[in-house]
Scaffold this motif. Structure first.
Motif, mmCIF file in Angstrom:
data_model
loop_
_atom_site.group_PDB
_atom_site.id
_atom_site.type_symbol
_atom_site.label_atom_id
_atom_site.label_comp_id
_atom_site.label_asym_id
_atom_site.label_seq_id
_atom_site.Cartn_x
_atom_site.Cartn_y
_atom_site.Cartn_z
ATOM 1 N N GLU A 17 -3.599 -30.667 9.580
ATOM 2 C CA GLU A 17 -4.585 -29.689 10.438
ATOM 3 C C GLU A 17 -4.584 -28.143 10.104
ATOM 4 O OE1 GLU A 17 -6.563 -30.080 14.854
ATOM 5 O OE2 GLU A 17 -4.692 -31.279 14.200
ATOM 6 N N ILE A 18 -5.460 -27.384 9.858
ATOM 7 C CA ILE A 18 -5.586 -26.192 9.580
ATOM 8 C C ILE A 18 -6.535 -25.363 10.471
ATOM 9 C CG2 ILE A 18 -5.650 -24.203 8.120
ATOM 10 C CD1 ILE A 18 -4.892 -25.924 5.851
ATOM 11 N N LEU A 19 -6.387 -24.657 11.471
ATOM 12 C CA LEU A 19 -7.372 -23.870 12.100
ATOM 13 C C LEU A 19 -7.072 -22.468 11.875
ATOM 14 C CD1 LEU A 19 -9.378 -24.130 14.560
ATOM 15 C CD2 LEU A 19 -7.830 -23.814 16.121
ATOM 16 N N ASP A 74 -3.437 -18.300 12.050
ATOM 17 C CA ASP A 74 -3.516 -19.482 11.817
ATOM 18 C C ASP A 74 -2.673 -20.593 12.616
ATOM 19 O OD1 ASP A 74 -5.477 -18.936 9.547
ATOM 20 O OD2 ASP A 74 -3.530 -17.965 8.674
ATOM 21 N N VAL A 75 -3.349 -21.668 12.728
ATOM 22 C CA VAL A 75 -2.412 -22.829 13.027
ATOM 23 C C VAL A 75 -2.295 -24.041 12.272
ATOM 24 C CG1 VAL A 75 -2.053 -24.364 15.381
ATOM 25 C CG2 VAL A 75 -3.451 -22.145 15.470
ATOM 26 N N LEU A 76 -1.214 -24.161 11.977
ATOM 27 C CA LEU A 76 -1.131 -25.404 10.860
ATOM 28 C C LEU A 76 -0.298 -26.517 11.697
ATOM 29 C CD1 LEU A 76 0.641 -23.203 7.906
ATOM 30 C CD2 LEU A 76 -1.699 -23.688 8.479
ATOM 31 N N ARG A 77 -0.802 -27.612 11.095
ATOM 32 C CA ARG A 77 -0.098 -28.897 11.874
ATOM 33 C C ARG A 77 0.140 -29.917 10.860
ATOM 34 N NH1 ARG A 77 -3.039 -33.385 15.131
ATOM 35 N NH2 ARG A 77 -1.494 -34.712 15.277
ATOM 36 N N LYS A 78 1.256 -30.498 10.867
ATOM 37 C CA LYS A 78 1.693 -31.486 9.997
ATOM 38 C C LYS A 78 2.276 -32.605 10.971
ATOM 39 C CE LYS A 78 4.093 -30.126 6.089
ATOM 40 N NZ LYS A 78 4.932 -30.141 5.247
ATOM 41 N N GLY A 79 1.690 -33.589 11.130
ATOM 42 C CA GLY A 79 2.137 -34.652 12.185
ATOM 43 C C GLY A 79 2.439 -34.045 13.667
ATOM 44 N N SER A 88 2.507 -25.174 13.579
ATOM 45 C CA SER A 88 3.071 -23.720 13.289
ATOM 46 C C SER A 88 2.074 -22.904 13.932
ATOM 47 C CB SER A 88 3.399 -23.585 11.658
ATOM 48 O OG SER A 88 4.216 -24.786 11.381
ATOM 49 N N TYR A 89 2.397 -21.768 14.232
ATOM 50 C CA TYR A 89 1.660 -20.663 14.688
ATOM 51 C C TYR A 89 1.706 -19.343 13.904
ATOM 52 C CZ TYR A 89 0.150 -23.650 18.507
ATOM 53 O OH TYR A 89 -0.208 -24.560 19.362
ATOM 54 N N ILE A 90 0.873 -18.825 13.208
ATOM 55 C CA ILE A 90 0.962 -17.667 12.349
ATOM 56 C C ILE A 90 0.159 -16.773 13.207
ATOM 57 C CG2 ILE A 90 0.529 -16.633 10.110
ATOM 58 C CD1 ILE A 90 1.097 -19.881 9.395
ATOM 59 N N GLU A 91 0.847 -15.859 13.884
ATOM 60 C CA GLU A 91 0.089 -14.765 14.474
ATOM 61 C C GLU A 91 0.736 -13.417 14.313
ATOM 62 O OE1 GLU A 91 1.653 -16.324 18.210
ATOM 63 O OE2 GLU A 91 -0.276 -17.677 18.345
ATOM 64 N N PRO A 92 -0.304 -12.265 14.539
ATOM 65 C CA PRO A 92 0.116 -10.954 14.369
ATOM 66 C C PRO A 92 1.319 -10.716 15.179
ATOM 67 C CG PRO A 92 -1.889 -10.949 15.261
ATOM 68 C CD PRO A 92 -1.593 -12.392 14.920
ATOM 69 N N GLU A 93 1.341 -10.880 16.460
ATOM 70 C CA GLU A 93 2.394 -10.330 17.359
ATOM 71 C C GLU A 93 3.890 -10.751 17.043
ATOM 72 O OE1 GLU A 93 0.365 -12.850 18.768
ATOM 73 O OE2 GLU A 93 -1.311 -11.424 18.941
ATOM 74 N N LEU A 94 3.986 -12.084 16.484
ATOM 75 C CA LEU A 94 5.345 -12.688 16.342
ATOM 76 C C LEU A 94 5.601 -13.314 15.048
ATOM 77 C CD1 LEU A 94 5.027 -15.047 19.423
ATOM 78 C CD2 LEU A 94 6.516 -13.078 19.458
ATOM 79 N N PRO A 95 6.655 -13.417 14.365
ATOM 80 C CA PRO A 95 6.760 -13.886 13.141
ATOM 81 C C PRO A 95 6.469 -15.348 13.164
ATOM 82 C CG PRO A 95 9.021 -13.324 14.263
ATOM 83 C CD PRO A 95 7.925 -12.788 15.108
ATOM 84 N N ASN A 116 7.386 -28.321 18.184
ATOM 85 C CA ASN A 116 7.067 -29.873 18.338
ATOM 86 C C ASN A 116 5.937 -30.212 19.330
ATOM 87 O OD1 ASN A 116 8.885 -31.138 16.358
ATOM 88 N ND2 ASN A 116 10.528 -30.774 17.677
ATOM 89 N N ALA A 117 4.840 -30.515 18.966
ATOM 90 C CA ALA A 117 3.840 -30.823 19.746
ATOM 91 C C ALA A 117 2.778 -31.784 19.057
ATOM 92 C CB ALA A 117 3.080 -29.478 20.037
ATOM 93 N N ASN A 118 2.008 -32.624 19.811
ATOM 94 C CA ASN A 118 1.179 -33.515 19.034
ATOM 95 C C ASN A 118 -0.229 -32.959 18.916
ATOM 96 O OD1 ASN A 118 0.770 -33.790 21.954
ATOM 97 N ND2 ASN A 118 1.478 -36.068 21.794
ATOM 98 N N HIS A 119 -0.418 -31.693 19.559
ATOM 99 C CA HIS A 119 -1.759 -31.066 19.133
ATOM 100 C C HIS A 119 -1.599 -29.720 19.146
ATOM 101 C CE1 HIS A 119 -2.103 -29.583 23.448
ATOM 102 N NE2 HIS A 119 -1.375 -30.785 23.689
ATOM 103 N N ILE A 120 -2.666 -29.081 18.399
ATOM 104 C CA ILE A 120 -2.976 -27.721 18.631
ATOM 105 C C ILE A 120 -3.409 -27.150 19.798
ATOM 106 C CG2 ILE A 120 -4.545 -26.034 17.348
ATOM 107 C CD1 ILE A 120 -4.064 -27.184 14.802
#
Lengths: 202, 319
Positions: free
Chosen positions: B70-72, B81-86, B90-97, B102-106
């Motif tokens: 999943e890519i949002l 961006d939020v990426l999900r592999k199973g 992963s969260y890609i945000e300006p505030e944090l690296p 581990n989660a089963n949903h975005i």
């Protein structure tokens, strides 16, 4: 009465001698003075003797217009308001910069609202903020001298409040994100939790 | 006699009609969850709240190994961006690296429950199948998820009759006022996952964070009133990221809606209740006797106020 007065004016035009009394009354009354002016103008036009531009009573009109002109006062008032606004902006700037540094995202969420505030203060109470200020603060009869510091203080409070809301909203979103994780951890990570419990006594 | 029997007949048929409609709605929602989990789709939507619109692009797919990809992405402003592999999100945000968890949903604009077992909501919400309309050029089925009490908003869903995927969503007050909506602007269902998802499958995601164990310190405050069905799913002490204010924090959830409650001592002695609505999300804040209480969530302000007022010193002295 007035008819005879104008007769006097007419007579004077035609160089008929008049009583001193009548002459005085003609000179002192605006209406007859205007008549006098008009008769002369008519005479000038008939004799083809008009000045290049007919001024009629432009001079008085201009004088009146200047006296009534509202724009004469307005620039002064604007300057005053701008001065107070500038002060508020100066006060607000450091906070704004902190907010940008802290989170561009937070700004994105509430930024539109804050910019709107500057543009259209009236709409804020209806749309975004309800009961922002204590009712008494608004209803207080304030004298002119105290108005601007009060406004500045209110603006300051408003900025503080927006920062607070922004921070809470960002934190809420972050916590919701993390809650998905903890749920997951409690579902399949019981062993992990147990390990940690075992770790602590050691 | 005849009249009574015919009345009874009418009543029973209307009851059964309602029951059937509810069942229909439930099966639609089950289909939604199935479609969201199994279909390969590539879609765009816009979240509309107050006077702002946030456009997103969303890819979803299932690869040969049956892993969900999943890519949002938020398309305006700084990259988000939020990426999900199973099970790794992963969260890609300006505030944090960038980080992974581990989660089963975005966690995004679309409630996670729509991809899970919707019947978990049945205690607190009613599902009503309303009618059909045209959305995104397709015929859509409108389903309303209506709160059984008056303390929550209604959630409306327009579902594609062909695929079961959402075409539009809205949050509506009990009086029918629209607060927030998600309008899909493009929907493409493909047999195979999109190319960008294949790239994601091969990409390496940021390190998975292990969250610090939540401290089991006694909490000084407790919430004495919440709408029926809200359960505490999280509680901790942390600092609010932007203000660095230390708070006692509790997160409640009824399956569909999250409510955050923050309690902390304040420098002010008293401050009247203030709140803003960001779309359907209320942010409420008040100080009473030097204790600041804030409530955030997609709930009516009246509900938020009642929750804030119910805060009291923890009688048990912790748990």
């Amino acid at each position: 009465m007035s008819e005879s007065k104008f007769e006097t004016v007419s007579g004077l035009m035609d160089n008929y001698k008049q009583d001193v009394e009548k002459l005085d009354s003609v000179l002192n009354e605006q209406e007859s003075a205007q008549r006098w002016e008009n008769y002369h103008l008519i005479g000038d036009v008939l004799r083809d003797d008009t000045p290049e531009s007919i001024r009629l009573d432009l001079s008085t009109q201009i004088a009146q217009a200047i006296a009534e002109e509202p724009t004469v006062l307005a620039p002064r008032r604007n300057k005053f308001i701008q001065a107070t606004k500038a002060k508020v902006v100066q006060l607000a700037k450091p906070f704004g910069q902190v907010a940008i540094a802290a989170s561009a995202a937070g700004l994105m969420i509430l930024g539109v609202q804050t910019t709107n505030v500057a543009e259209n203060e009236q709409s804020v109470p209806h749309q975004q903020v309800i009961q922002t200020y204590p009712i008494a603060g608004v209803a207080d009869p304030v004298s002119l001298n105290y108005q601007s510091p009060n406004r500045a203080a209110q603006k300051q409070a408003y900025i503080e409040q927006q920062r607070r809301f922004q921070a809470l909203l960002a934190d809420h979103n972050q916590q919701v994100k993390l809650s998905a994780v903890t749920k997951e951890a409690s579902n399949n990570g019981e062993t992990q939790a147990q390990e940690q419990v075992e770790d602590t006594p050691k | 006699m005849k009249l009574i029997s015919s009345l009874l007949l009418l009543l029973s048929t209307s009851f059964s009609a309602i029951a059937m409609e509810n069942e229909q709605a439930e099966s639609w929602l089950k289909r939604l969850s199935q479609s969201l989990n199994t279909l390969n789709f590539n879609t765009s939507f816009v979240v509309v709240k107050n006077n702002q619109a946030e456009p997103y692009h969303w890819f979803h797919g299932v690869d040969e190994t049956n892993t969900e990809l999943e890519i949002l992405s938020l398309l305006n402003g700084p990259r988000r961006d939020v990426l999900r592999k199973g099970q790794v999100v992963s969260y890609i945000e300006p505030e944090l690296p960038p980080y992974s968890v581990n989660a089963n949903h975005i966690s995004g604009p679309i409630p996670a429950i729509y991809r899970q077992d919707i019947t978990a909501l049945i205690e607190n919400y009613e599902f009503i199948s309303v009618g059909r309309s045209r959305v995104l050029g397709k015929s859509a089925q409108l389903i309303r998820i209506v709160s059984r009490d008056g303390h929550r908003f209604g959630h409306w869903l327009w579902l594609d009759m062909e695929s079961g995927l959402p075409l539009k969503m809205a949050l509506i007050t009990r009086k029918g006022q629209l607060l927030e909506q998600i309008q899909f602007t493009h929907l493409e269902i493909t047999e195979k996952p999109a190319e960008s998802l294949n790239q994601l499958a091969n990409a390496e995601l940021p390190q998975v964070l292990t969250l610090p164990d939540t401290e089991k310190q006694p909490f000084a405050w407790q919430v004495n009133w919440l709408p029926e069905g809200f359960e505490r799913i999280q509680s901790n002490r942390h600092r609010v990221t932007q203000t660095k204010q230390p708070v006692e924090f509790m997160l409640f959830n009824d399956g569909l809606v999250d409510i955050s409650v923050y309690v902390n001592p304040s420098a002010d002695k008293q401050r009247p209740m203030e709140y803003v609505m960001n779309g359907a999300t209320v942010v409420l804040n008040q100080v009473n006797n030097g204790i600041e209480v804030s409530v955030v969530g997609k709930i009516p302000s009246v509900t938020a106020k009642a929750i804030a007022d119910s805060i009291a010193p923890n009688a048990a002295g912790g748990q």
